[in-house]
Design a protein around this motif. Structure first.
Motif, PDB file in Angstrom:
ATOM      1  N   CYS A  35     -10.667   3.085  19.922  1.00 62.42           N
ATOM      2  CA  CYS A  35     -10.175   4.006  19.442  1.00 62.42           C
ATOM      3  C   CYS A  35      -9.583   3.703  18.149  1.00 62.42           C
ATOM      4  O   CYS A  35      -8.204   3.799  18.200  1.00 62.42           O
ATOM      5  N   GLY A  36     -10.110   3.801  17.190  1.00 65.66           N
ATOM      6  CA  GLY A  36      -9.500   3.829  15.909  1.00 65.66           C
ATOM      7  C   GLY A  36      -8.854   2.659  15.265  1.00 65.66           C
ATOM      8  O   GLY A  36      -9.203   1.421  15.801  1.00 65.66           O
ATOM      9  N   PRO A  37      -7.730   2.623  14.625  1.00 67.95           N
ATOM     10  CA  PRO A  37      -6.844   1.718  14.246  1.00 67.95           C
ATOM     11  C   PRO A  37      -6.360   0.741  15.398  1.00 67.95           C
ATOM     12  O   PRO A  37      -5.879   1.179  16.272  1.00 67.95           O
ATOM     13  N   SER A  38      -6.227  -0.571  15.014  1.00 68.59           N
ATOM     14  CA  SER A  38      -5.907  -1.522  15.960  1.00 68.59           C
ATOM     15  C   SER A  38      -4.376  -1.344  16.229  1.00 68.59           C
ATOM     16  O   SER A  38      -3.665  -0.676  15.438  1.00 68.59           O
ATOM     17  N   GLU A  39      -3.765  -1.884  17.304  1.00 74.30           N
ATOM     18  CA  GLU A  39      -2.290  -1.862  17.458  1.00 74.30           C
ATOM     19  C   GLU A  39      -1.681  -2.448  16.245  1.00 74.30           C
ATOM     20  O   GLU A  39      -0.778  -1.822  15.966  1.00 74.30           O
ATOM     21  N   ASN A  40      -2.198  -3.557  15.805  1.00 70.72           N
ATOM     22  CA  ASN A  40      -1.454  -4.047  14.572  1.00 70.72           C
ATOM     23  C   ASN A  40      -1.593  -3.220  13.529  1.00 70.72           C
ATOM     24  O   ASN A  40      -0.372  -3.011  12.813  1.00 70.72           O
ATOM     25  N   ALA A  41      -2.600  -2.572  13.110  1.00 72.56           N
ATOM     26  CA  ALA A  41      -2.789  -1.488  12.099  1.00 72.56           C
ATOM     27  C   ALA A  41      -1.827  -0.353  12.332  1.00 72.56           C
ATOM     28  O   ALA A  41      -0.818   0.050  11.323  1.00 72.56           O
ATOM     29  N   ARG A  42      -1.573  -0.087  13.539  1.00 71.10           N
ATOM     30  CA  ARG A  42      -0.719   1.037  13.740  1.00 71.10           C
ATOM     31  C   ARG A  42       0.886   0.570  13.512  1.00 71.10           C
ATOM     32  O   ARG A  42       1.496   1.430  12.968  1.00 71.10           O
ATOM     33  N   ALA A  43       1.161  -0.633  13.775  1.00 74.61           N
ATOM     34  CA  ALA A  43       2.444  -1.216  13.713  1.00 74.61           C
ATOM     35  C   ALA A  43       2.734  -1.397  12.141  1.00 74.61           C
ATOM     36  O   ALA A  43       3.692  -0.981  11.773  1.00 74.61           O
ATOM     37  N   ALA A  44       2.032  -1.638  11.570  1.00 73.15           N
ATOM     38  CA  ALA A  44       1.760  -1.964  10.183  1.00 73.15           C
ATOM     39  C   ALA A  44       2.311  -0.705   9.416  1.00 73.15           C
ATOM     40  O   ALA A  44       3.192  -0.551   8.760  1.00 73.15           O
ATOM     41  N   MET A  45       1.489   0.586   9.736  1.00 76.58           N
ATOM     42  CA  MET A  45       1.501   1.835   9.170  1.00 76.58           C
ATOM     43  C   MET A  45       3.129   2.175   9.586  1.00 76.58           C
ATOM     44  O   MET A  45       3.701   2.689   8.668  1.00 76.58           O
ATOM     45  N   ARG A  46       3.466   2.171  10.868  1.00 75.85           N
ATOM     46  CA  ARG A  46       4.972   2.588  10.966  1.00 75.85           C
ATOM     47  C   ARG A  46       5.940   1.490  10.223  1.00 75.85           C
ATOM     48  O   ARG A  46       6.860   2.281   9.638  1.00 75.85           O
ATOM     49  N   LEU A  47       5.668   0.396   9.836  1.00 79.77           N
ATOM     50  CA  LEU A  47       6.718  -0.434   9.335  1.00 79.77           C
ATOM     51  C   LEU A  47       6.686   0.027   7.715  1.00 79.77           C
ATOM     52  O   LEU A  47       7.733   0.153   7.033  1.00 79.77           O
ATOM     53  N   ILE A  48       5.426   0.276   7.059  1.00 79.40           N
ATOM     54  CA  ILE A  48       5.198   1.011   5.797  1.00 79.40           C
ATOM     55  C   ILE A  48       5.927   2.213   5.749  1.00 79.40           C
ATOM     56  O   ILE A  48       6.563   2.568   4.683  1.00 79.40           O
ATOM     57  N   LEU A  49       5.769   3.107   6.431  1.00 82.03           N
ATOM     58  CA  LEU A  49       6.459   4.547   6.687  1.00 82.03           C
ATOM     59  C   LEU A  49       7.957   4.416   6.709  1.00 82.03           C
ATOM     60  O   LEU A  49       8.674   4.844   6.106  1.00 82.03           O
ATOM     61  N   ARG A  51       9.924   1.807   6.136  1.00 79.27           N
ATOM     62  CA  ARG A  51      10.379   1.219   4.654  1.00 79.27           C
ATOM     63  C   ARG A  51      10.170   2.209   3.546  1.00 79.27           C
ATOM     64  O   ARG A  51      11.352   2.195   2.861  1.00 79.27           O
ATOM     65  N   ALA A  52       9.293   3.028   3.365  1.00 77.45           N
ATOM     66  CA  ALA A  52       9.402   3.976   2.575  1.00 77.45           C
ATOM     67  C   ALA A  52      10.340   5.054   2.420  1.00 77.45           C
ATOM     68  O   ALA A  52      11.088   5.580   1.591  1.00 77.45           O
ATOM     69  N   ASP A  53      10.512   5.283   3.822  1.00 77.99           N
ATOM     70  CA  ASP A  53      11.607   6.387   4.083  1.00 77.99           C
ATOM     71  C   ASP A  53      12.986   5.820   3.770  1.00 77.99           C
ATOM     72  O   ASP A  53      13.922   6.711   3.409  1.00 77.99           O
ATOM     73  N   THR A  54      13.326   4.814   3.932  1.00 82.84           N
ATOM     74  CA  THR A  54      14.503   4.347   3.496  1.00 82.84           C
ATOM     75  C   THR A  54      14.688   3.768   1.939  1.00 82.84           C
ATOM     76  O   THR A  54      15.633   3.612   1.355  1.00 82.84           O
ATOM     77  N   GLY A  55      13.697   4.125   1.131  1.00 80.81           N
ATOM     78  CA  GLY A  55      13.534   3.786  -0.059  1.00 80.81           C
ATOM     79  C   GLY A  55      13.338   2.482  -0.642  1.00 80.81           C
ATOM     80  O   GLY A  55      13.513   1.933  -1.582  1.00 80.81           O
ATOM     81  N   ALA A  56      12.860   1.574   0.487  1.00 83.99           N
ATOM     82  CA  ALA A  56      12.873   0.155   0.131  1.00 83.99           C
ATOM     83  C   ALA A  56      11.302  -0.185   0.150  1.00 83.99           C
ATOM     84  O   ALA A  56      10.380   0.596   0.524  1.00 83.99           O
ATOM     85  N   VAL A 101       3.379  -2.711  -0.613  1.00 85.99           N
ATOM     86  CA  VAL A 101       2.356  -1.638   0.174  1.00 85.99           C
ATOM     87  C   VAL A 101       3.085  -0.579   0.284  1.00 85.99           C
ATOM     88  O   VAL A 101       4.132  -0.579   0.812  1.00 85.99           O
ATOM     89  N   VAL A 102       2.307   0.513  -0.271  1.00 94.77           N
ATOM     90  CA  VAL A 102       3.122   2.001  -0.081  1.00 94.77           C
ATOM     91  C   VAL A 102       2.226   2.933   0.776  1.00 94.77           C
ATOM     92  O   VAL A 102       1.114   2.861   0.305  1.00 94.77           O
ATOM     93  N   PRO A 103       2.775   3.938   1.291  1.00 93.23           N
ATOM     94  CA  PRO A 103       1.788   4.950   1.778  1.00 93.23           C
ATOM     95  C   PRO A 103       1.242   6.019   0.681  1.00 93.23           C
ATOM     96  O   PRO A 103       1.797   6.000  -0.060  1.00 93.23           O
ATOM     97  N   PHE A 104      -0.080   5.966   1.060  1.00 90.73           N
ATOM     98  CA  PHE A 104      -0.665   6.823   0.061  1.00 90.73           C
ATOM     99  C   PHE A 104      -0.568   8.166   0.305  1.00 90.73           C
ATOM    100  O   PHE A 104      -0.242   8.817  -0.936  1.00 90.73           O
ATOM    101  N   ASP A 105      -0.385   8.544   1.584  1.00 92.20           N
ATOM    102  CA  ASP A 105      -0.201  10.123   1.505  1.00 92.20           C
ATOM    103  C   ASP A 105       1.119  10.269   2.321  1.00 92.20           C
ATOM    104  O   ASP A 105       1.069  10.158   3.601  1.00 92.20           O
ATOM    105  N   ARG A 106       2.083  10.735   1.625  1.00 89.61           N
ATOM    106  CA  ARG A 106       3.445  10.982   2.566  1.00 89.61           C
ATOM    107  C   ARG A 106       3.464  12.008   3.271  1.00 89.61           C
ATOM    108  O   ARG A 106       4.251  12.334   4.330  1.00 89.61           O
ATOM    109  N   ASP A 107       2.208  12.772   3.491  1.00 89.36           N
ATOM    110  CA  ASP A 107       2.276  13.954   4.335  1.00 89.36           C
ATOM    111  C   ASP A 107       1.560  13.569   5.574  1.00 89.36           C
ATOM    112  O   ASP A 107       1.675  14.539   6.606  1.00 89.36           O
ATOM    113  N   VAL A 108       1.324  12.264   6.019  1.00 88.51           N
ATOM    114  CA  VAL A 108       0.834  11.612   7.009  1.00 88.51           C
ATOM    115  C   VAL A 108       1.873  11.980   8.262  1.00 88.51           C
ATOM    116  O   VAL A 108       3.203  11.438   7.845  1.00 88.51           O
ATOM    117  N   ASP A 109       1.526  12.553   9.128  1.00 90.79           N
ATOM    118  CA  ASP A 109       2.519  12.486  10.220  1.00 90.79           C
ATOM    119  C   ASP A 109       2.556  11.507  11.175  1.00 90.79           C
ATOM    120  O   ASP A 109       1.379  10.754  11.680  1.00 90.79           O
TER     121      ASP A 109
END
Length: 151
Positions: A35-49, A51-56, A101-109
């Motif tokens: 089922c889709g992205p691996s656990e590591n990929a999901r964890a990476a996306m959470r980290l990226i988001l 960081r982006a939310d804090t402006g870092a 590494v930055v999120p491409f689509d900030r509208d991603v929930d």
């Protein structure tokens, strides 16, 4: 001879945590293949988001360190996330050899990245405030034990 197990609150809590750990392990195995992205990929996306939310900014090396995986694994994972349109890379102005590494689509929930977390958040809303704090402290202590194992 029958071994009796205690049904005190501590044993009940420990058994519930063990059931949770087993369920997490089964979920991680299913996510590797079904089922889709691996656990590591999901964890990476959470980290990226986060960081982006804090402006870092965050680098691939920082992601690898945070997830305790190799930079080679992170490179492949980030390439797949980039191909899927979830992230982009920008040059580090202070060091042209590195990239952020930055999120491409900030509208991603963020809940769409990990729907399990969304459901858990829903359940947590039903907890009394004092219980939620104690439960969080207990689970943080469990996480510390798990993180410290085999290091």
């Amino acid at each position: 001879m029958t071994i009796e197990t205690a049904h005190d609150p501590a044993t009940t809590a420990a058994q519930a945590v063990e059931r949770l750990r087993l369920a997490e392990a089964r979920l991680a195995r299913r996510r590797q293949t079904e089922c889709g992205p691996s656990e590591n990929a999901r964890a990476a996306m959470r980290l990226i988001l986060e960081r982006a939310d804090t402006g870092a900014n965050i680098t691939p090396t920082e992601i690898a360190q945070s997830l305790a995986i190799s930079t080679a694994s992170v490179t492949g994972m980030l390439d797949r996330l980039h191909a899927g349109g979830l992230i982009a890379f920008v040059a580090n102005p202070a060091d042209r050899r590195s990239k952020f590494v930055v999120p491409f689509d900030r509208d991603v929930d963020p809940d769409a990245i990990d729907p399990v977390t969304a459901r858990i958040r829903e359940f947590a809303l039903d907890l009394p405030t004092d219980t939620a704090g104690h439960l969080a402290q207990f689970l943080d202590r469990v996480r510390e034990v798990v993180d410290a194992e085999c290091r």
